[in-house]
Write an enzyme that holds these catalytic residues in place. Structure first.
Site, short mmCIF file in Angstrom:
data_model
loop_
_atom_site.label_atom_id
_atom_site.label_comp_id
_atom_site.label_asym_id
_atom_site.label_seq_id
_atom_site.Cartn_x
_atom_site.Cartn_y
_atom_site.Cartn_z
N ASP A 57 -14.30 -2.54 11.95
CA ASP A 57 -15.40 -2.55 12.92
C ASP A 57 -15.82 -4.01 13.11
O ASP A 57 -15.01 -4.91 12.90
CB ASP A 57 -16.52 -1.62 12.44
CG ASP A 57 -17.35 -1.07 13.59
OD1 ASP A 57 -17.84 -1.89 14.39
OD2 ASP A 57 -17.51 0.16 13.70
N GLY A 113 -10.54 -6.49 13.68
CA GLY A 113 -11.94 -6.13 13.73
C GLY A 113 -12.45 -6.12 15.15
O GLY A 113 -11.68 -6.31 16.10
N HIS A 114 -13.74 -5.91 15.30
CA HIS A 114 -14.34 -5.81 16.63
C HIS A 114 -15.10 -7.08 17.01
O HIS A 114 -15.91 -7.06 17.93
CB HIS A 114 -15.25 -4.58 16.73
CG HIS A 114 -14.51 -3.28 16.61
ND1 HIS A 114 -15.12 -2.06 16.76
CD2 HIS A 114 -13.20 -3.02 16.37
CE1 HIS A 114 -14.21 -1.10 16.60
NE2 HIS A 114 -13.05 -1.66 16.35
N GLY A 115 -14.86 -8.18 16.28
CA GLY A 115 -15.48 -9.44 16.64
C GLY A 115 -16.87 -9.61 16.05
O GLY A 115 -17.25 -8.92 15.11
#
Ligand code: NAG
Ligand code: NAG
Ligand code: NAG
Length: 395
Positions: free
Chosen positions: A221, A243-245
């Site tokens: 995430d 990941g989502h940054g």
């Protein structure tokens, strides 16, 4: 009594007092093994850790709790500052603290290793192994599963240092900083697979003066997520992926919500992430805000959304009325951001129709898409561009 025995006693007495005065002049150190912890990965060491904490809390001089090499099985535990007299406790870890492999044991407790109302706690070194894989498999199969526990959480605490700690395979978030002042996270290594659900690397909310630096985060995430009520955050030299940054948000779920202010993200690299630098808010009424944010010296390699403001965030397409987001976004600066987008829209400013974004600044942005030109897309977004800006600025 023989002469030699008297000499032995004298020597013993001398060394006893020598050692005692030496020890008394030094800060106490409490080895969890002396409280019954076992480094075999199987015996429950929770009580031993708690006893070491309670003992360190009885003194006022700086104290160290030492976790030697080995694997120490620990269940959900709260280290509370409520009855703690000590404001300088260092937890030095050479080994691994491991969560129970059966996710039901800690999966409904919210947190695994929880610190509450503590001041001056430092955690140095070691590995926290959340053993999350079976819980993620349960969640990914669509079955009903426990929510999962955050591996390391600090609530309502001040003057925290987390240095050179590795977090592996958390069930939920790896690290949570909530209601805290003055936290310094440095040299962190956080890892979980890219498909592990809800495993945010570091989540910060209702906290001020938090620094995250020289760290490497790869997870399923957000690498770092920043919730309501966060101010004066400094993130420097971070590598993120998978990941989502880095995400400011989700914000604006509540009508009454504290804003996010003064966040700097400097020298960050994103590799193969869903997003680079993101601000996201629900499309719901709210009095929240996001202002004075700087993203500087950012490298993006193959991220789907390198630069994104999404004020229509609604992942499950329900509970999002069609109102615009009430969150007011202003003074967001992107300076020296370059790299490669994995999708054609490299810059997306999808701002609220009722509260347009203002003061967006792009200064030296160069993002391509598979050797072709990328696109910028703007809705309800106002601001200015300086220097080279590719894709062509749409503000
Ligand atoms: C940045 O962080 C990495 C660890 O992720 C470290 O090895 C490197 O030395 C840091 N760079 C600087 C300039 O501090
Ligand atoms: C913004 O936060 C940084 C710490 O991250 C702090 O040094 C600086 O003084 C803050 N700026 C303002 C205007 O509060
Ligand atoms: C992009 O360009 C490089 C050389 O500049 C080339 O090696 C690569 O195959 C190109 N990639 C695509 C997707 O066209």
């Amino acid at each position: 009594m023989y002469h030699s025995q008297i000499i032995q006693i004298l020597i013993f007495t001398f060394f006893f007092f020598y050692y005692y005065s030496f020890a008394a002049n030094n800060n106490p150190s409490y080895n969890v093994q002396n409280f019954g912890a076992k480094p075999n990965g199987k015996s429950d060491s929770t009580k031993a850790f708690l006893s070491a904490w309670n003992t360190a809390c009885t003194t006022t001089q700086p104290a160290t709790i030492y976790v030697p090499p080995g694997r120490f099985l620990v269940r959900s535990v709260t280290f509370s500052g409520k009855l703690c007299k000590n404001t300088a406790i260092t937890i030095r870890i050479d080994g691994t603290i491991v969560a129970p492999s059966n996710y039901n044991v800690i999966g409904n407790s919210g947190n695994w290793l929880k610190f509450e109302r503590v001041t001056g706690v430092s955690i140095l070194g070691g590995t926290l192994d959340g053993q999350g894989s079976k819980l993620w498999a349960c969640k990914n199969s669509g079955k009903i599963c426990p929510k999962g526990a955050t591996s390391l959480a600090f609530y309502n605490s001040n003057n925290i240092i987390i240095d050179s700690v590795s977090s592996l395979n958390s069930q939920m978030f790896h690290i949570l900083i909530e209601g805290c002042k003055n936290a310094n996270l440095i040299n962190m290594k956080i890892s979980a697979p890219g498909n592990s659900p809800n495993t945010d690397g570091i989540h910060v909310q209702q906290s001020s003066t938090v620094t995250i630096s020289n760290s490497r985060i790869g997870t399923g995430d957000d690498c770092v997520s920043i919730g309501p009520g966060s101010s004066n955050l400094w993130i420097e030299n971070l590598s993120c992926g998978p990941g989502h940054g880095i995400s400011i948000g989700s914000l604006g779920w509540d009508l009454q919500e504290a804003g996010v202010q003064n966040v700097t993200v400097k020298l960050a690299t994103f590799t193969g992430t869903q997003n680079g630098v993101r601000v996201k808010t629900w499309a719901r009424p709210s009095n929240g805000f996001v202002r004075d944010i700087l993203f500087q010296h950012i490298v993006i390699l193959n991220s789907q959304n390198p630069i994104i403001i999404d004020q229509n965030y609604c992942p499950d397409h329900h509970n999002c009325p069609t109102q615009g987001s009430g969150v007011k976004i202003s003074n967001i600066k992107y300076e020296d951001v370059h790299g490669i987008s994995a999708s054609q829209v490299a810059i997306k400013f999808d701002c609220s129709k009722t509260n347009p974004c203002s003061g967006i600044m792009l200064d030296g942005v160069d993002l391509t898409f598979k050797n072709k030109s990328a696109i910028a897309s703007c809705a309800n977004a106002g601001g200015t561009a300086f220097g080279v800006v590719l894709p062509t600025n749409c503000l």
